[in-house]
Design a protein around this motif. Sequence first.
Motif, mmCIF file in Angstrom:
data_model
loop_
_atom_site.group_PDB
_atom_site.id
_atom_site.type_symbol
_atom_site.label_atom_id
_atom_site.label_comp_id
_atom_site.label_asym_id
_atom_site.label_seq_id
_atom_site.Cartn_x
_atom_site.Cartn_y
_atom_site.Cartn_z
ATOM 1 N N ALA A 1 0.856 -1.189 0.000
ATOM 2 C CA ALA A 1 0.000 0.000 0.000
ATOM 3 C C ALA A 1 0.888 1.233 0.000
ATOM 4 O O ALA A 1 1.888 1.289 0.719
ATOM 5 C CB ALA A 1 -0.900 -0.001 1.228
ATOM 6 N N LEU A 2 0.512 2.203 -0.810
ATOM 7 C CA LEU A 2 1.214 3.483 -0.865
ATOM 8 C C LEU A 2 0.325 4.531 -0.209
ATOM 9 O O LEU A 2 -0.793 4.776 -0.670
ATOM 10 C CB LEU A 2 1.500 3.875 -2.313
ATOM 11 N N ARG A 3 0.810 5.107 0.909
ATOM 12 C CA ARG A 3 0.026 6.114 1.626
ATOM 13 C C ARG A 3 0.110 7.454 0.914
ATOM 14 O O ARG A 3 0.987 7.677 0.090
ATOM 15 C CB ARG A 3 0.536 6.256 3.060
ATOM 16 N N GLU A 4 -0.821 8.351 1.249
ATOM 17 C CA GLU A 4 -0.840 9.681 0.667
ATOM 18 C C GLU A 4 0.438 10.458 0.929
ATOM 19 O O GLU A 4 0.816 11.319 0.158
ATOM 20 C CB GLU A 4 -2.040 10.479 1.191
ATOM 21 N N ASP A 5 1.144 10.159 2.044
ATOM 22 C CA ASP A 5 2.378 10.870 2.368
ATOM 23 C C ASP A 5 3.585 10.310 1.612
ATOM 24 O O ASP A 5 4.707 10.735 1.818
ATOM 25 C CB ASP A 5 2.643 10.880 3.874
ATOM 26 N N GLY A 6 3.353 9.335 0.700
ATOM 27 C CA GLY A 6 4.422 8.794 -0.124
ATOM 28 C C GLY A 6 5.150 7.614 0.484
ATOM 29 O O GLY A 6 6.114 7.119 -0.089
ATOM 30 N N THR A 7 4.713 7.140 1.637
ATOM 31 C CA THR A 7 5.370 6.000 2.265
ATOM 32 C C THR A 7 4.740 4.703 1.780
ATOM 33 O O THR A 7 3.551 4.644 1.486
ATOM 34 C CB THR A 7 5.294 6.083 3.796
ATOM 35 N N THR B 1 1.104 -9.872 9.445
ATOM 36 C CA THR B 1 -0.340 -9.652 9.382
ATOM 37 C C THR B 1 -0.673 -8.172 9.462
ATOM 38 O O THR B 1 -1.783 -7.773 9.138
ATOM 39 C CB THR B 1 -1.066 -10.391 10.521
ATOM 40 N N GLU B 2 0.307 -7.371 9.909
ATOM 41 C CA GLU B 2 0.124 -5.920 9.945
ATOM 42 C C GLU B 2 1.123 -5.294 8.996
ATOM 43 O O GLU B 2 2.252 -5.766 8.875
ATOM 44 C CB GLU B 2 0.346 -5.376 11.356
ATOM 45 N N PRO B 3 0.742 -4.219 8.314
ATOM 46 C CA PRO B 3 1.668 -3.573 7.382
ATOM 47 C C PRO B 3 2.945 -3.102 8.070
ATOM 48 O O PRO B 3 2.908 -2.611 9.192
ATOM 49 C CB PRO B 3 0.877 -2.369 6.869
ATOM 50 N N VAL B 4 4.076 -3.317 7.399
ATOM 51 C CA VAL B 4 5.367 -2.813 7.874
ATOM 52 C C VAL B 4 5.850 -1.774 6.876
ATOM 53 O O VAL B 4 5.606 -1.878 5.681
ATOM 54 C CB VAL B 4 6.420 -3.927 8.049
ATOM 55 N N TRP B 5 6.537 -0.762 7.386
ATOM 56 C CA TRP B 5 7.030 0.300 6.536
ATOM 57 C C TRP B 5 8.211 -0.197 5.705
ATOM 58 O O TRP B 5 9.122 -0.831 6.212
ATOM 59 C CB TRP B 5 7.444 1.495 7.398
ATOM 60 N N ILE B 6 8.180 0.077 4.427
ATOM 61 C CA ILE B 6 9.250 -0.266 3.507
ATOM 62 C C ILE B 6 9.968 1.023 3.156
ATOM 63 O O ILE B 6 9.335 1.996 2.728
ATOM 64 C CB ILE B 6 8.688 -0.914 2.211
ATOM 65 N N LYS B 7 11.282 1.048 3.354
ATOM 66 C CA LYS B 7 12.038 2.283 3.143
ATOM 67 C C LYS B 7 11.808 2.777 1.725
ATOM 68 O O LYS B 7 12.242 2.174 0.756
ATOM 69 C CB LYS B 7 13.521 2.063 3.401
#
Length: 157
Positions: free
Chosen positions: A2-8, A26-32
Motif C-alpha cells: 500500500a502506498l500512503r498519501e504521504d508517499g510512504t 499480518t500488519e503492514p510494515v514500513w518499507i524504506k
Amino acid sequence: MALREDGTLFSWGRGYTGDGTQWYRTEPVWIKSNENEDFVDNLISVKIDEKVLEFEQLPILVDGTTLVPMRKIFESLGAEIEWHAETSTVTAHKGQTTIQLTIDSDSAIINGELTKLDAPPIIKNGVTLVPVRFISESLGTKVEWKETTKTVQITSN
C-alpha cells in the motif's frame, strides 16, 4: 502493498515483505521508500481499533513521547473539542470527562484535577499535537506501541 498519501510504502503478507525479513506479517510494515533519515526515523502510524488514521500533520516523537494531531484523535474517539485562541487552550468533552490542555504546558486538567504530562502540547504547521497515551487513556482507551511497525494502536472499549 500500500502506498500512503504521504508517499510512504507499506507491505504485509507471507515471505519477503520488503523489510529485510522472511516473516509472515499480518500488519503492514514500513518499507524504506524515502531517503530522508529524519523523516524515516519519525514515521509513525496510528490505528484506532482496526482503522489507520490519516493526518495532514504526521505524528512526531519528542523526547520519546509520541505527539499526535489532537483534533483527529479526539473526534475519532467521540470527543468534542473547543479551541480557545486567546488562552491557547483546548477543551475536550466526552461523556462525563472534561480535559483541558494548554499549549506548551506540561500539565493538563482532567475533571478539575491537575495532571502532569510526559510532554507539553505544541503547535506544528498550524496543527495542535498532544501526547497520544495521555489523551487516549484519559478518554478510556487502551494504548499500545508496536515497535516493528512503528504503530500506535488505540483500542476503544
